[in-house]
Design a protein around this motif. Structure first.
Motif, PDB file in Angstrom:
ATOM      1  N   LYS A 242       0.813  -1.208   0.000  1.00 15.72           N
ATOM      2  CA  LYS A 242       0.000   0.000   0.000  1.00 15.72           C
ATOM      3  C   LYS A 242       0.850   1.263   0.000  1.00 15.72           C
ATOM      4  CE  LYS A 242      -3.311   0.051   3.070  1.00 15.72           C
ATOM      5  NZ  LYS A 242      -3.998  -0.220   4.355  1.00 15.72           N
ATOM      6  N   ASN A 243       1.985   1.214   0.702  1.00 16.40           N
ATOM      7  CA  ASN A 243       2.781   2.422   0.918  1.00 16.40           C
ATOM      8  C   ASN A 243       4.084   2.464   0.136  1.00 16.40           C
ATOM      9  OD1 ASN A 243       0.994   3.468   3.020  1.00 16.40           O
ATOM     10  ND2 ASN A 243       1.745   1.771   4.261  1.00 16.40           N
ATOM     11  N   GLY A 244       4.479   1.336  -0.470  1.00 22.46           N
ATOM     12  CA  GLY A 244       5.799   1.256  -1.074  1.00 22.46           C
ATOM     13  C   GLY A 244       6.837   0.972  -0.005  1.00 22.46           C
ATOM     14  N   GLY A 245       8.056   0.643  -0.429  1.00 14.49           N
ATOM     15  CA  GLY A 245       9.113   0.347   0.532  1.00 14.49           C
ATOM     16  C   GLY A 245       9.681  -1.042   0.322  1.00 14.49           C
ATOM     17  N   ILE A 246      10.370  -1.544   1.328  1.00 15.19           N
ATOM     18  CA  ILE A 246      11.069  -2.828   1.244  1.00 15.19           C
ATOM     19  C   ILE A 246      10.687  -3.680   2.445  1.00 15.19           C
ATOM     20  CG2 ILE A 246      13.313  -3.946   0.903  1.00 15.19           C
ATOM     21  CD1 ILE A 246      14.500  -1.134   0.444  1.00 15.19           C
ATOM     22  N   ILE A 247      10.376  -4.948   2.204  1.00 12.38           N
ATOM     23  CA  ILE A 247      10.171  -5.889   3.292  1.00 12.38           C
ATOM     24  C   ILE A 247      11.212  -6.993   3.178  1.00 12.38           C
ATOM     25  CG2 ILE A 247       8.373  -7.145   1.994  1.00 12.38           C
ATOM     26  CD1 ILE A 247       7.134  -7.848   4.747  1.00 12.38           C
ATOM     27  N   PHE A 248      11.814  -7.336   4.309  1.00 16.46           N
ATOM     28  CA  PHE A 248      12.823  -8.389   4.385  1.00 16.46           C
ATOM     29  C   PHE A 248      12.227  -9.573   5.130  1.00 16.46           C
ATOM     30  CE2 PHE A 248      15.116  -4.434   3.926  1.00 16.46           C
ATOM     31  CZ  PHE A 248      16.182  -4.749   3.091  1.00 16.46           C
ATOM     32  N   VAL A 249      12.245 -10.741   4.491  1.00 16.41           N
ATOM     33  CA  VAL A 249      11.664 -11.952   5.084  1.00 16.41           C
ATOM     34  C   VAL A 249      12.719 -13.052   5.091  1.00 16.41           C
ATOM     35  CG1 VAL A 249       9.794 -13.634   5.006  1.00 16.41           C
ATOM     36  CG2 VAL A 249       9.403 -11.294   4.177  1.00 16.41           C
ATOM     37  N   ASP A 250      13.010 -13.569   6.267  1.00 17.29           N
ATOM     38  CA  ASP A 250      13.988 -14.657   6.409  1.00 17.29           C
ATOM     39  C   ASP A 250      13.260 -15.997   6.378  1.00 17.29           C
ATOM     40  OD1 ASP A 250      16.513 -15.761   6.751  1.00 17.29           O
ATOM     41  OD2 ASP A 250      16.438 -15.649   8.935  1.00 17.29           O
ATOM     42  N   GLU A 251      13.772 -16.922   5.556  1.00 27.78           N
ATOM     43  CA  GLU A 251      13.180 -18.264   5.425  1.00 27.78           C
ATOM     44  C   GLU A 251      11.678 -18.160   5.157  1.00 27.78           C
ATOM     45  OE1 GLU A 251      14.294 -20.914   8.576  1.00 27.78           O
ATOM     46  OE2 GLU A 251      16.397 -20.305   8.527  1.00 27.78           O
ATOM     47  N   ILE A 252      11.343 -17.635   4.015  1.00 21.63           N
ATOM     48  CA  ILE A 252       9.950 -17.328   3.681  1.00 21.63           C
ATOM     49  C   ILE A 252       9.072 -18.574   3.702  1.00 21.63           C
ATOM     50  CG2 ILE A 252      10.202 -17.572   1.161  1.00 21.63           C
ATOM     51  CD1 ILE A 252       8.405 -15.017   0.967  1.00 21.63           C
ATOM     52  N   GLU A 253       9.672 -19.753   3.504  1.00 18.99           N
ATOM     53  CA  GLU A 253       8.881 -20.994   3.480  1.00 18.99           C
ATOM     54  C   GLU A 253       8.656 -21.578   4.869  1.00 18.99           C
ATOM     55  OE1 GLU A 253      13.127 -22.393   3.566  1.00 18.99           O
ATOM     56  OE2 GLU A 253      12.012 -20.716   2.736  1.00 18.99           O
ATOM     57  N   ASN A 254       9.284 -20.996   5.898  1.00 17.35           N
ATOM     58  CA  ASN A 254       9.206 -21.546   7.246  1.00 17.35           C
ATOM     59  C   ASN A 254       7.764 -21.523   7.768  1.00 17.35           C
ATOM     60  OD1 ASN A 254      10.209 -22.659   9.576  1.00 17.35           O
ATOM     61  ND2 ASN A 254      10.864 -20.719  10.469  1.00 17.35           N
ATOM     62  N   HIS A 255       7.240 -22.678   8.189  1.00 19.12           N
ATOM     63  CA  HIS A 255       5.872 -22.864   8.710  1.00 19.12           C
ATOM     64  C   HIS A 255       4.813 -22.859   7.618  1.00 19.12           C
ATOM     65  CE1 HIS A 255       7.289 -22.524  12.805  1.00 19.12           C
ATOM     66  NE2 HIS A 255       7.755 -21.315  12.599  1.00 19.12           N
ATOM     67  N   PHE A 256       5.213 -22.721   6.347  1.00 11.01           N
ATOM     68  CA  PHE A 256       4.233 -22.561   5.281  1.00 11.01           C
ATOM     69  C   PHE A 256       4.226 -23.739   4.325  1.00 11.01           C
ATOM     70  CE2 PHE A 256       4.386 -17.644   5.196  1.00 11.01           C
ATOM     71  CZ  PHE A 256       3.331 -17.584   6.074  1.00 11.01           C
ATOM     72  N   ASN A 257       3.055 -24.006   3.781  1.00  9.13           N
ATOM     73  CA  ASN A 257       2.965 -24.740   2.530  1.00  9.13           C
ATOM     74  C   ASN A 257       3.637 -23.863   1.466  1.00  9.13           C
ATOM     75  OD1 ASN A 257       1.548 -25.073  -0.180  1.00  9.13           O
ATOM     76  ND2 ASN A 257       0.762 -26.856   0.912  1.00  9.13           N
ATOM     77  N   HIS A 258       4.418 -24.480   0.583  1.00 11.61           N
ATOM     78  CA  HIS A 258       5.169 -23.689  -0.388  1.00 11.61           C
ATOM     79  C   HIS A 258       4.265 -22.883  -1.314  1.00 11.61           C
ATOM     80  CE1 HIS A 258       8.692 -26.655   0.267  1.00 11.61           C
ATOM     81  NE2 HIS A 258       8.735 -25.667   1.119  1.00 11.61           N
ATOM     82  N   ALA A 259       3.026 -23.351  -1.526  1.00  6.32           N
ATOM     83  CA  ALA A 259       2.084 -22.608  -2.371  1.00  6.32           C
ATOM     84  C   ALA A 259       1.738 -21.266  -1.741  1.00  6.32           C
ATOM     85  CB  ALA A 259       0.820 -23.431  -2.595  1.00  6.32           C
ATOM     86  N   ILE A 260       1.674 -21.212  -0.404  1.00 10.17           N
ATOM     87  CA  ILE A 260       1.377 -19.953   0.287  1.00 10.17           C
ATOM     88  C   ILE A 260       2.544 -18.982   0.132  1.00 10.17           C
ATOM     89  CG2 ILE A 260       0.951 -18.901   2.542  1.00 10.17           C
ATOM     90  CD1 ILE A 260      -0.528 -21.470   3.330  1.00 10.17           C
ATOM     91  N   ALA A 261       3.761 -19.484   0.297  1.00 12.26           N
ATOM     92  CA  ALA A 261       4.934 -18.629   0.115  1.00 12.26           C
ATOM     93  C   ALA A 261       4.969 -18.078  -1.305  1.00 12.26           C
ATOM     94  CB  ALA A 261       6.209 -19.417   0.419  1.00 12.26           C
ATOM     95  N   ARG A 262       4.659 -18.935  -2.280  1.00  9.29           N
ATOM     96  CA  ARG A 262       4.646 -18.486  -3.680  1.00  9.29           C
ATOM     97  C   ARG A 262       3.601 -17.389  -3.885  1.00  9.29           C
ATOM     98  NH1 ARG A 262       6.089 -24.117  -5.468  1.00  9.29           N
ATOM     99  NH2 ARG A 262       7.919 -23.854  -6.810  1.00  9.29           N
ATOM    100  N   THR A 263       2.450 -17.515  -3.226  1.00 12.76           N
ATOM    101  CA  THR A 263       1.408 -16.500  -3.342  1.00 12.76           C
ATOM    102  C   THR A 263       1.934 -15.140  -2.919  1.00 12.76           C
ATOM    103  OG1 THR A 263      -0.394 -18.074  -2.992  1.00 12.76           O
ATOM    104  CG2 THR A 263      -0.858 -15.769  -2.489  1.00 12.76           C
ATOM    105  N   PHE A 264       2.614 -15.104  -1.767  1.00 12.87           N
ATOM    106  CA  PHE A 264       3.136 -13.834  -1.256  1.00 12.87           C
ATOM    107  C   PHE A 264       4.225 -13.278  -2.172  1.00 12.87           C
ATOM    108  CE2 PHE A 264       1.873 -15.163   3.323  1.00 12.87           C
ATOM    109  CZ  PHE A 264       0.589 -14.692   3.106  1.00 12.87           C
ATOM    110  N   ILE A 265       5.091 -14.142  -2.697  1.00 14.14           N
ATOM    111  CA  ILE A 265       6.138 -13.688  -3.611  1.00 14.14           C
ATOM    112  C   ILE A 265       5.519 -13.093  -4.870  1.00 14.14           C
ATOM    113  CG2 ILE A 265       8.051 -14.449  -5.089  1.00 14.14           C
ATOM    114  CD1 ILE A 265       8.653 -16.607  -2.941  1.00 14.14           C
ATOM    115  N   ASN A 266       4.495 -13.762  -5.386  1.00 12.01           N
ATOM    116  CA  ASN A 266       3.875 -13.325  -6.644  1.00 12.01           C
ATOM    117  C   ASN A 266       3.175 -11.983  -6.525  1.00 12.01           C
ATOM    118  OD1 ASN A 266       4.775 -15.506  -8.146  1.00 12.01           O
ATOM    119  ND2 ASN A 266       2.958 -16.756  -7.696  1.00 12.01           N
TER     120      ASN A 266
END
Length: 362
Positions: A242-266
């Motif tokens: 919404k605001n622009g900027g940068i988000i840093f995520v460590d181990e984006i797949e941690n605790h997730f089904n990989h499809a959910i991580a892909r959703t956020f990346i996309n």
């Protein structure tokens, strides 16, 4: 995102590597230096305070592009102060040059003919007197030019633990149903305008009971770790989009089904969603994510040979007809997968442990 001329930035950057290659450290150093330079943070208020293991000085070179068409180079050296047993900025020099559309990418970061506009060790006495020893002088540049700085969102605190963040009031039902279809609603109520008192309401479908508490730990007990992390990460991602900027995520797949991580990346790849050119920088052990990215220069390989290093995938000259995940897992770029000799040694030791145990029981 177009900057000027033929120069663009990637909206998604992936850092991949096997265990203990320094991915998290690289992420924290990047967050730390940006927070120090752009967000009026002192060294002690950033991840930089945890990144020093000996008495060595550490140098950072940071390049920044401004909205008025200038490129800045900040050369900064952080050192230990033996008197206070803390960290100080020992040196800092800031250079500036005009961004020219005629400049090639190779010349983009060439500051050999640029102007030195500020030297920490040659400031006017009145300026030096009010400058804290662990504050960057780049804050002066920001204030003098009235620059808008990007929002920097740090998600690394969630790498090994689940905390909860939501500034949305009621959590959107769509994200709840996506993460856990059994949830009917999760509502967050603020008792005052400053949000110092919070009350949570959680209800599952086909259950008349509503779970309520002022402590989210009680609510979290009923949620999966993936759901708790997903709600918090979605909240942060939505704010950055919404605001622009940068988000840093460590181990984006941690605790997730990989499809959910892909959703956020996309989300960050989709121009209909990422209207403000928000940036996602993430680390992962999951090499298959590499095959989803559009460009080789979006990917950095973290390796620990003699030292921790980052290698841009586009500079490896690997064949484009080979899946990036296959390159990574096959150790074609040395240092991306466990050594085969180590695998054999572990297997042999495991067999021996089990064999010895059976002999004792016999």
């Amino acid at each position: 995102m177009h900057l000027f001329g033929s120069n663009y930035t990637n909206n998604v950057t992936a850092i991949v590597g096997k265990n203990a290659t320094g991915k998290t450290m690289i992420l924290k150093l990047t967050i730390g230096i940006l927070s120090l330079i752009l967000n009026d943070k002192s060294i002690s208020e950033t991840w930089l305070k945890n990144a020093f293991f000996d008495e060595s000085d550490v140098a950072f070179t940071t390049y920044l592009y401004s909205e008025d068409g200038f490129i800045y180079k900040d050369e900064l050296v952080i050192a230990n102060n033996n008197e206070t047993n803390g960290l100080i900025i020992k040196e800092e020099k800031i250079y500036r040059k005009k961004a020219l559309t005629s400049d090639s990418k190779k010349r983009l970061l060439d500051f050999s003919k640029s102007k030195l506009i500020m030297d920490r060790n040659n400031l006017k006495p009145d300026v030096a007197a009010i400058l804290a020893p662990d504050d960057s002088i780049f804050r002066t540049i920001i204030k003098m030019n009235n620059y808008l700085v990007p929002q920097i969102t740090d998600n690394t605190v969630f790498t090994n633990i689940n905390l909860f963040i939501s500034n949305l009031g009621d959590v959107p039902s769509e994200i709840l149903h996506y993460l856990d279809p059994s949830i009917e609603y999760l509502r967050i109520e603020r008792a005052d305008t400053k949000g110092r008192q919070t009350f949570y309401r959680l209800k599952f479908k086909n259950d008349d009971k509503e779970i309520t508490d002022q402590n989210f730990a009680t609510i979290e007990y009923y949620l999966s770790s993936g759901t708790a992390k997903g709600i918090s990460l979605y909240t942060q991602i939505l704010s950055v989009l919404k605001n622009g900027g940068i988000i840093f995520v460590d181990e984006i797949e941690n605790h997730f089904n990989h499809a959910i991580a892909r959703t956020f990346i996309n989300y960050f790849k989709d121009p209909s969603i990422n209207l403000n050119n928000a940036k996602l920088v993430f680390t992962s052990h999951y090499s298959e994510f590499l095959d989803d990215l559009d460009r080789n220069d979006q990917i950095y390989i973290a390796r620990r040979l003699d030292k921790i290093s980052l290698t841009r995938y586009s500079s490896t000259k690997m064949r484009t007809d080979i899946m990036r995940s296959d390159v990574f897992m096959s150790d074609s770029i040395h240092g991306t997968a466990p050594e085969y000799s180590a695998y054999l040694a572990l297997k042999k030791a495991t067999i021996k442990k089990i064999s010895d145990s059976n002999k004792r029981e016999g």
